[in-house]
Design a protein around this motif. Sequence first.
Motif, PDB file in Angstrom:
ATOM      1  N   GLN A 175      49.071  18.108  31.386  1.00 21.58           N
ATOM      2  CA  GLN A 175      49.720  16.770  31.076  1.00 21.58           C
ATOM      3  C   GLN A 175      48.730  16.308  29.850  1.00 21.58           C
ATOM      4  OE1 GLN A 175      49.238  15.164  35.314  1.00 21.58           O
ATOM      5  NE2 GLN A 175      51.023  13.948  34.467  1.00 21.58           N
ATOM      6  N   THR A 176      47.342  16.589  29.781  1.00 26.99           N
ATOM      7  CA  THR A 176      46.562  16.221  28.710  1.00 26.99           C
ATOM      8  C   THR A 176      47.066  16.789  27.462  1.00 26.99           C
ATOM      9  OG1 THR A 176      44.794  16.019  30.456  1.00 26.99           O
ATOM     10  CG2 THR A 176      44.223  16.167  28.065  1.00 26.99           C
ATOM     11  N   LYS A 206      49.573  14.509  19.090  1.00 30.16           N
ATOM     12  CA  LYS A 206      48.943  13.472  18.475  1.00 30.16           C
ATOM     13  C   LYS A 206      48.013  14.125  17.363  1.00 30.16           C
ATOM     14  CE  LYS A 206      48.373  10.400  22.257  1.00 30.16           C
ATOM     15  NZ  LYS A 206      47.163   9.826  23.249  1.00 30.16           N
ATOM     16  N   GLU A 257      50.071  15.457  25.850  1.00 38.90           N
ATOM     17  CA  GLU A 257      49.935  13.989  25.586  1.00 38.90           C
ATOM     18  C   GLU A 257      49.038  13.989  24.113  1.00 38.90           C
ATOM     19  OE1 GLU A 257      49.626  11.767  29.815  1.00 38.90           O
ATOM     20  OE2 GLU A 257      47.796  11.866  28.433  1.00 38.90           O
ATOM     21  N   GLU A 258      48.071  14.913  24.419  1.00 40.41           N
ATOM     22  CA  GLU A 258      47.191  14.847  23.028  1.00 40.41           C
ATOM     23  C   GLU A 258      47.271  15.884  21.973  1.00 40.41           C
ATOM     24  OE1 GLU A 258      46.079  11.971  24.419  1.00 40.41           O
ATOM     25  OE2 GLU A 258      44.024  12.667  23.723  1.00 40.41           O
ATOM     26  N   PHE A 316      44.311  20.363  39.121  1.00 40.60           N
ATOM     27  CA  PHE A 316      43.658  20.411  37.984  1.00 40.60           C
ATOM     28  C   PHE A 316      44.552  21.162  36.818  1.00 40.60           C
ATOM     29  CE2 PHE A 316      38.806  20.919  39.501  1.00 40.60           C
ATOM     30  CZ  PHE A 316      38.969  19.599  40.222  1.00 40.60           C
ATOM     31  N   SER A 326      38.548  15.536  21.233  1.00 43.00           N
ATOM     32  CA  SER A 326      37.778  15.821  22.378  1.00 43.00           C
ATOM     33  C   SER A 326      38.613  16.153  23.622  1.00 43.00           C
ATOM     34  CB  SER A 326      36.858  14.539  22.822  1.00 43.00           C
ATOM     35  OG  SER A 326      36.175  14.049  21.732  1.00 43.00           O
ATOM     36  N   ASN A 327      39.644  15.559  23.837  1.00 42.95           N
ATOM     37  CA  ASN A 327      40.467  15.935  25.021  1.00 42.95           C
ATOM     38  C   ASN A 327      40.959  17.300  24.746  1.00 42.95           C
ATOM     39  OD1 ASN A 327      40.091  14.126  26.905  1.00 42.95           O
ATOM     40  ND2 ASN A 327      41.270  12.342  25.463  1.00 42.95           N
ATOM     41  N   TRP A 363      38.064  20.141  25.322  1.00 40.34           N
ATOM     42  CA  TRP A 363      37.576  20.132  26.726  1.00 40.34           C
ATOM     43  C   TRP A 363      38.707  20.902  27.831  1.00 40.34           C
ATOM     44  CZ3 TRP A 363      33.657  21.880  28.903  1.00 40.34           C
ATOM     45  CH2 TRP A 363      33.349  21.305  30.319  1.00 40.34           C
ATOM     46  N   SER A 364      40.098  20.414  27.341  1.00 35.68           N
ATOM     47  CA  SER A 364      41.074  21.073  28.052  1.00 35.68           C
ATOM     48  C   SER A 364      41.317  22.357  27.554  1.00 35.68           C
ATOM     49  CB  SER A 364      42.427  20.536  27.457  1.00 35.68           C
ATOM     50  OG  SER A 364      42.367  19.004  27.992  1.00 35.68           O
ATOM     51  N   LEU A 382      45.259  19.367  33.319  1.00 36.93           N
ATOM     52  CA  LEU A 382      45.384  20.092  31.891  1.00 36.93           C
ATOM     53  C   LEU A 382      46.504  20.096  30.931  1.00 36.93           C
ATOM     54  CD1 LEU A 382      42.892  23.046  32.549  1.00 36.93           C
ATOM     55  CD2 LEU A 382      42.203  20.600  31.808  1.00 36.93           C
ATOM     56  N   ASP A 442      38.707  11.085  20.018  1.00 40.16           N
ATOM     57  CA  ASP A 442      39.241  11.035  21.555  1.00 40.16           C
ATOM     58  C   ASP A 442      40.207  12.191  21.667  1.00 40.16           C
ATOM     59  OD1 ASP A 442      37.434   9.500  22.634  1.00 40.16           O
ATOM     60  OD2 ASP A 442      38.583   8.016  22.920  1.00 40.16           O
TER      61      ASP A 442
END
Lengths: 389, 389
Positions: free
Chosen positions: B222-223, B230, B226-227, B216, B244-245, B248-249, B220, B241
Amino acid sequence: MLNFNFQNPTHIHFGVGQIEAISKEIPLNARVLVVYGGGSIKSNGVYQQVIDALGKHTWFEFSGIEPNPTYDTLMKAQDIIKAESIDYLLAVGGGSVIDGAKFIAAAALYEGNGEENDPWDILAKQKTFTKALPIGAVLTLPATGSESNGNAVVTRYGNKRPFKSPLVRPLFAVLDPSVTLSLSDRQISNGVVDAFIHTIEQYLTYSVNGKVQDRFSEGLLQTLIEEGPKALLPATKENLDVRSNIMWSATMALNGLIGAGVPQDWSTHMIGHELTGAFGIDHARTLSIVLPAVMKVRKEQKREKLLQYATRVWQITEGDDDARIDQAIRLTEEFFEKMQVPTRLSDVDLDSKDIDLLIERLQQNGLTALGEQGDITLEISREILTLAL
Amino acid sequence: MLNFNFQNPTHIHFGVGQIEAISKEIPLNARVLVVYGGGSIKSNGVYQQVIDALGKHTWFEFSGIEPNPTYDTLMKAQDIIKAESIDYLLAVGGGSVIDGAKFIAAAALYEGNGEENDPWDILAKQKTFTKALPIGAVLTLPATGSESNGNAVVTRYGNKRPFKSPLVRPLFAVLDPSVTLSLSDRQISNGVVDAFIHTIEQYLTYSVNGKVQDRFSEGLLQTLIEEGPKALLPATKENLDVRSNIMWSATMALNGLIGAGVPQDWSTHMIGHELTGAFGIDHARTLSIVLPAVMKVRKEQKREKLLQYATRVWQITEGDDDARIDQAIRLTEEFFEKMQVPTRLSDVDLDSKDIDLLIERLQQNGLTALGEQGDITLEISREILTLAL
């Protein structure tokens, strides 16, 4: 990501020796009904730990909840609940016992719509209810996630009927991995496979770019793939880390978290329920038969996620898209075989002439539009079952 | 895996338009105090959505909660709480506002030990309390996880002081990712980095074979890798998106889940707090300076997990163990640079002569045994800060 609501207030007590936590979780003035299944909790010491922890409480017991608990059995608990003014349920067992406790809890305080109050309506008519007895759970078989969700399945007249309500979500759950050491290989297998497929059903749909949910699901799948077989091998089956990882994965697989904000496809479960209802096959073993065929028949609809599954869960990097998907499905089947569960209807002695009955039951139960898009018709369910032969 | 207790009852309402959920979450007979920071919620429309949702409620407001909220500011809220018999707090803002609301909630009902009742004791003496006003949260800046945990940090006399209690965990939290579109790049950067480091601090310790928690956490990380970038690039920064990611992370990074059953190392936060206290550096920017040095100085103690981090989070497969660890640390620094946060004390115009003050402050605050094993002495903290120059 889709909009979502998520709340899971179940208090988890995880680890060896945590059963004693129930002494503090249940109010001292409660009148507790301990509900359980057969006698296994007596032979493995769990029953003794529970009654030791309830040393200062007033408690009674109701046993005999069977796998795939039936309405008729569960309604028998209402007598002692009334006679002893029970106001708290402690479920000690696996998913069937906890599911059963949920129905007992709702039925005990069910008032229906004012004209009639038959708790059967909760299952038959999906009637809502506004009260239920509080429930605590001591989990003995990691599998269904029932210990921290509001879902339950109850059987009557040979049909499995689900219901759900936040009112029947356990207030607390004790997860002691050492308790699972006395389980049979078949129970462990079924539990790991059930948790694996719960995860798949909230993951293998279409992408909404829910990166946290996807990665959490992939983490659970990888953990179950790694740890599940170890729980069956003599050299590792007693390892408490293995048991712990399986137990926590199974809870996380269906506590609402990984499915929040993403589409879900419960077709494998729905078709599987009919296999249990019609032929008495263990729940998890129906799933391991149906899932590979769902993957194959829905390859186009699930293409993007199947590729992600191949890459991230199985680390498949070679071959074109179709080859990678096919390999991922093959590895899924091999995992089920390692877990000693069937992957074909023929493995449980069913053949093509049994499919008609299953389709008929799906139709009777209104399960004619399954899947994340509601486009798995009876015809497609037939295709899935035919491919599972 | 270590034994653990886990419970997180915060009801999450996630998605665009969810602010209206507060109208049903807060009882109609409540007397609500809306607490917020500066005026940003007025210019971005959040304030209007909140008061629209409170159309049928009786509500008041208290504004001016600053970043790194101070005891003196927060105590000013007690006047209106008493005068208007406030019995519900609605925090609208980021971690500082929500942390501030937590202290306000505890201070309002604080009774101390019977002889005195100075709420300062909650911070200064870590006094426990048995009551707090209920809190709801509308999150505007994903970062701290405060919206669904019971932790808070309050500053007085230039010192950041943490406290925690399940009584101040928000009952509900609204996470509308569109609200974050009006944040500055610096706020987004700080938030992503804060969430990243929260995750690292519950992950990069020693292995207890907690496979679910590890995966888990890796998901998180990795997310966020990545995000996060951006959300700073013109072409993608408005993408919901992405928002959102990230949102929530950040919540999942510090809601208790990934840290349940595993060791934790909060040394980066503790050393970072002194950098903020002494020099006023943004919280997240202290963390991005301290963490790489912690990784380097604690390489031996964290070797196994650093290798896992290199392989699973950064997909580094080439080179010997040391080379892979070094590359993972380098990539972590590069990620921070992409997020436009400093990675060295020199980036914020501090040099070796400033380290003495930081060490002195750590000593004064009793932070002489940090880390997952409690073996980061003042001497090792000095080594970390020196390497961060």
